[in-house]
Scaffold this motif. Structure first.
Motif, mmCIF file in Angstrom:
data_model
loop_
_atom_site.group_PDB
_atom_site.id
_atom_site.type_symbol
_atom_site.label_atom_id
_atom_site.label_comp_id
_atom_site.label_asym_id
_atom_site.label_seq_id
_atom_site.Cartn_x
_atom_site.Cartn_y
_atom_site.Cartn_z
ATOM 1 N N VAL A 155 -15.857 -29.581 -6.095
ATOM 2 C CA VAL A 155 -14.673 -30.001 -5.346
ATOM 3 C C VAL A 155 -14.337 -28.997 -4.250
ATOM 4 O O VAL A 155 -13.809 -29.366 -3.204
ATOM 5 C CB VAL A 155 -13.475 -30.204 -6.301
ATOM 6 C CG1 VAL A 155 -12.265 -30.750 -5.546
ATOM 7 C CG2 VAL A 155 -13.848 -31.158 -7.433
ATOM 8 N N GLY A 156 -14.638 -27.726 -4.484
ATOM 9 C CA GLY A 156 -14.441 -26.706 -3.457
ATOM 10 C C GLY A 156 -13.010 -26.239 -3.291
ATOM 11 O O GLY A 156 -12.614 -25.798 -2.215
ATOM 12 N N VAL A 157 -12.231 -26.290 -4.393
ATOM 13 C CA VAL A 157 -10.828 -25.874 -4.301
ATOM 14 C C VAL A 157 -10.535 -24.669 -5.188
ATOM 15 O O VAL A 157 -9.377 -24.311 -5.382
ATOM 16 C CB VAL A 157 -9.886 -27.030 -4.694
ATOM 17 C CG1 VAL A 157 -9.943 -28.143 -3.668
ATOM 18 C CG2 VAL A 157 -10.207 -27.545 -6.100
ATOM 19 N N ALA A 158 -11.577 -24.040 -5.722
ATOM 20 C CA ALA A 158 -11.359 -22.934 -6.658
ATOM 21 C C ALA A 158 -12.414 -21.859 -6.467
ATOM 22 O O ALA A 158 -13.513 -22.114 -5.963
ATOM 23 C CB ALA A 158 -11.383 -23.435 -8.104
ATOM 24 N N VAL A 159 -12.057 -20.649 -6.895
ATOM 25 C CA VAL A 159 -13.004 -19.554 -7.002
ATOM 26 C C VAL A 159 -12.992 -19.090 -8.455
ATOM 27 O O VAL A 159 -11.923 -18.975 -9.064
ATOM 28 C CB VAL A 159 -12.656 -18.396 -6.043
ATOM 29 C CG1 VAL A 159 -11.259 -17.855 -6.300
ATOM 30 C CG2 VAL A 159 -13.686 -17.292 -6.132
ATOM 31 N N LYS A 160 -14.153 -18.891 -9.034
ATOM 32 C CA LYS A 160 -14.243 -18.499 -10.432
ATOM 33 C C LYS A 160 -14.214 -16.984 -10.583
ATOM 34 O O LYS A 160 -14.887 -16.255 -9.860
ATOM 35 C CB LYS A 160 -15.538 -19.046 -11.059
ATOM 36 C CG LYS A 160 -15.528 -20.543 -11.269
ATOM 37 C CD LYS A 160 -16.906 -21.082 -11.616
ATOM 38 C CE LYS A 160 -17.445 -20.514 -12.901
ATOM 39 N NZ LYS A 160 -18.750 -21.122 -13.256
ATOM 40 N N ILE A 161 -13.421 -16.540 -11.536
ATOM 41 C CA ILE A 161 -13.392 -15.131 -11.915
ATOM 42 C C ILE A 161 -14.670 -14.805 -12.682
ATOM 43 O O ILE A 161 -15.127 -15.587 -13.516
ATOM 44 C CB ILE A 161 -12.152 -14.844 -12.796
ATOM 45 C CG1 ILE A 161 -10.887 -14.780 -11.945
ATOM 46 C CG2 ILE A 161 -12.318 -13.594 -13.622
ATOM 47 C CD1 ILE A 161 -10.712 -13.481 -11.186
ATOM 48 N N VAL A 162 -15.248 -13.647 -12.403
ATOM 49 C CA VAL A 162 -16.493 -13.233 -13.060
ATOM 50 C C VAL A 162 -16.204 -12.101 -14.045
ATOM 51 O O VAL A 162 -15.686 -11.043 -13.656
ATOM 52 C CB VAL A 162 -17.543 -12.775 -12.035
ATOM 53 C CG1 VAL A 162 -18.825 -12.341 -12.743
ATOM 54 C CG2 VAL A 162 -17.833 -13.891 -11.044
ATOM 55 N N ALA A 163 -16.504 -12.330 -15.313
ATOM 56 C CA ALA A 163 -16.292 -11.312 -16.344
ATOM 57 C C ALA A 163 -17.555 -10.490 -16.547
ATOM 58 O O ALA A 163 -18.667 -10.972 -16.326
ATOM 59 C CB ALA A 163 -15.884 -11.971 -17.659
ATOM 60 N N GLU A 164 -17.388 -9.247 -16.962
ATOM 61 C CA GLU A 164 -18.514 -8.354 -17.257
ATOM 62 C C GLU A 164 -18.643 -8.171 -18.767
ATOM 63 O O GLU A 164 -17.649 -8.166 -19.494
ATOM 64 C CB GLU A 164 -18.303 -6.990 -16.597
ATOM 65 C CG GLU A 164 -18.226 -7.041 -15.082
ATOM 66 C CD GLU A 164 -17.957 -5.666 -14.490
ATOM 67 O OE1 GLU A 164 -17.743 -4.716 -15.289
ATOM 68 O OE2 GLU A 164 -17.945 -5.543 -13.262
#
Length: 486
Positions: free
Chosen positions: A408-417
């Motif tokens: 959809v292109g309306v979000a950015v995902k948080i990246v966990a380590e």
């Protein structure tokens, strides 16, 4: 047992709505019930499972401002102490709770002189046999995305064909007519096939085809591919013979504003347009102490304005407040990073436990929403044109996050380590995502797409004769009237 049950013999179709406990299901079905009353001329009885109901659920359903024609009937409390262990999973506990409460469903429906239809959610499927015995049609309101429905309808076949755990598959799961699901994005409930959680989930979803119709809380511009697949793909047409009706977005239209909520909105009024990040991780979501500290530091480092709805940390479970939403009391100063509130005063606002989410999302100062990506929150955010920083915690939220970010292109995902066997989102990652979304070019593009979806969501709900959510529901109500000879 009844509360304000009004003239059930009126010349309106009488519909019974039944939701399993938990605000993620109760809220959309209650809004659906209000829509039937206010827009489609129905009388609706909402059945409330009071056993282990949260404070928030009780307050919502027992509001003094219910519209005429909507009644709430409480099931009497059920003692689960000998049926469910204290350490039982949420879905196991919920399913046994519903099962025991529905032992009285037949007598309730007979007392109502058999309504025209019963509408249930995914975890109330024990109602099918009871309603079939009484010749009452049962419709399912699917509270999650249509993409998840497509996956769940595939699950019985996967259960037969796959020998090991789905999370160990070497490739993504191919979903007919839809994008494949990466194993790391699979819904939590299928993560361990030996668990009671999985067995209950499989039990409920395998019964979806028993419904006389399925209401989808979506609209076609948001999920064009999954909606088309469910309607047209040969795989689904063979499994789900009942029609599907996209009637969304079904979200809260209004909410009470407490004194604390009013303070939030007053503070927002003083901020520049599209400058504030709203942070709320859902009605049941909690973070660990370490994660809470990293999020606080990341917000401070980003230098951006924010409103943060914060709960006390819980290192054992991301769903710690599922059954007691609205009942937790906490003082953020006892667990946030030392002097965090003082250092961010004026630029940030920390709110314990709850904020008026709808009012914040529709406010001109709100730039983005850091969300767990529960489906209700996704719909609310996009219906108000607000892009998302996706921080999924449990259930199908990872699927929602991936869809919103990549399709959809309306979000950015948080990246966990991965650190010492734990997955933690570091402060630098929080800072990066917040800066990019609130003030970066990518954030502006996401905001543009979110505004387009806001417009299409509003169009889907208009009564203008087009083939949209309003008309889909109107056709079903017309059929209920014919069947009930009203």
């Amino acid at each position: 047992m009844a509360r304000g049950v009004t003239d059930l013999q009126s010349k309106k179709p009488h519909i019974v709505v039944l939701a399993s406990p938990g605000m993620g299901h109760v809220t959309p079905l209650f809004e659906f019930a209000k829509r039937l009353v206010l827009l489609h001329g129905c009388h609706v009885t909402f059945l409330n499972i009071t056993t282990e109901a949260s404070v928030a659920q009780t307050q919502l359903l027992h509001s003094p401002n219910l519209p005429p024609g909507l009644s709430v009937v409480d099931f009497p409390p059920v003692d689960l102490s000998d049926m469910v262990d204290d350490d039982a999973s949420p879905l196991t506990r919920l399913s046994i709770n519903v099962q025991q409460n529905l032992l009285s469903l037949k007598s309730i429906l007979l007392e109502f002189h058999k309504p025209q239809a019963v509408v249930i959610d995914l975890f109330c499927t024990q109602a099918f046999e009871i309603c079939k015995e009484l010749s009452i049609p049962v419709f399912m309101f699917f509270t999650a995305s249509t993409y998840l429905l497509a996956f769940t309808l595939l699950l019985p076949q996967l259960d037969r064909d796959v020998a090991g755990e789905f999370v160990d598959l070497p490739a993504p799961v191919q979903v007919p007519g839809c994008s494949p699901v990466r194993t790391q994005d699979l819904i939590d409930l299928v993560g361990n096939r030996k668990s009671d959680n999985y067995k209950w989930f499989l039990h409920h979803l395998s019964r979806v085809p028993m419904a006389d119709g399925v209401f989808l809380n979506t609209w076609e511009d948001l999920e064009p591919v999954p909606v088309r697949a469910i309607r047209e793909h040969a795989f689904y047409k063979k499994i789900l013979t009942a029609p599907v009706y996209p009637i969304g977005p079904v979200i809260k239209e209004s909410e009470p504003v407490t004194e604390t909520g009013a303070e939030c909105l007053t503070w927002l009024d003083e901020q520049p347009e599209h400058s504030v990040l709203f942070i709320a991780l859902g009605s049941g979501g909690t973070l660990s102490a370490e994660q809470l500290t990293e999020l606080a530091w990341g917000l401070e480092l980003s230098g951006q304005r924010f409103i943060w709805v914060v709960r006390a940390p819980n290192d054992a479970s991301a769903t710690a407040t599922f059954f007691n939403v609205g009942g937790d009391k906490n003082d953020p100063r006892t667990y946030l990073a030392e002097r965090f509130i003082e250092r961010t005063r004026g630029r940030g606002l920390v709110v314990p436990s709850w904020a008026p989410q709808l009012s914040v999302l529709r406010h001109r100062s709100t730039a983005a929403f850091l969300s767990h990506c529960g489906w209700n929150s996704v719909l609310e955010s996009l219906s108000h044109g607000v892009p998302i920083i996706a921080w999924p915690l449990y259930a199908e939220q990872r699927m929602n996050a991936t869809t919103m970010a990549e399709e959809v292109g309306v979000a950015v995902k948080i990246v966990a380590e991965e650190t010492a066997g734990k997955r933690v989102v570091g402060r630098e990652e929080v800072e990066r995502a917040v800066r990019m979304t609130v003030e970066g070019e990518k954030g502006k593009e996401m905001r543009r797409k979110a505004r387009e979806l806001k417009q299409s969501a509003a169009k889907a709900l208009r009564n203008d004769g087009s083939s949209n959510g309003y008309e889909s529901l109107a056709r079903v109500v017309s059929q209920w009237k014919v069947n009930g000879k009203i």
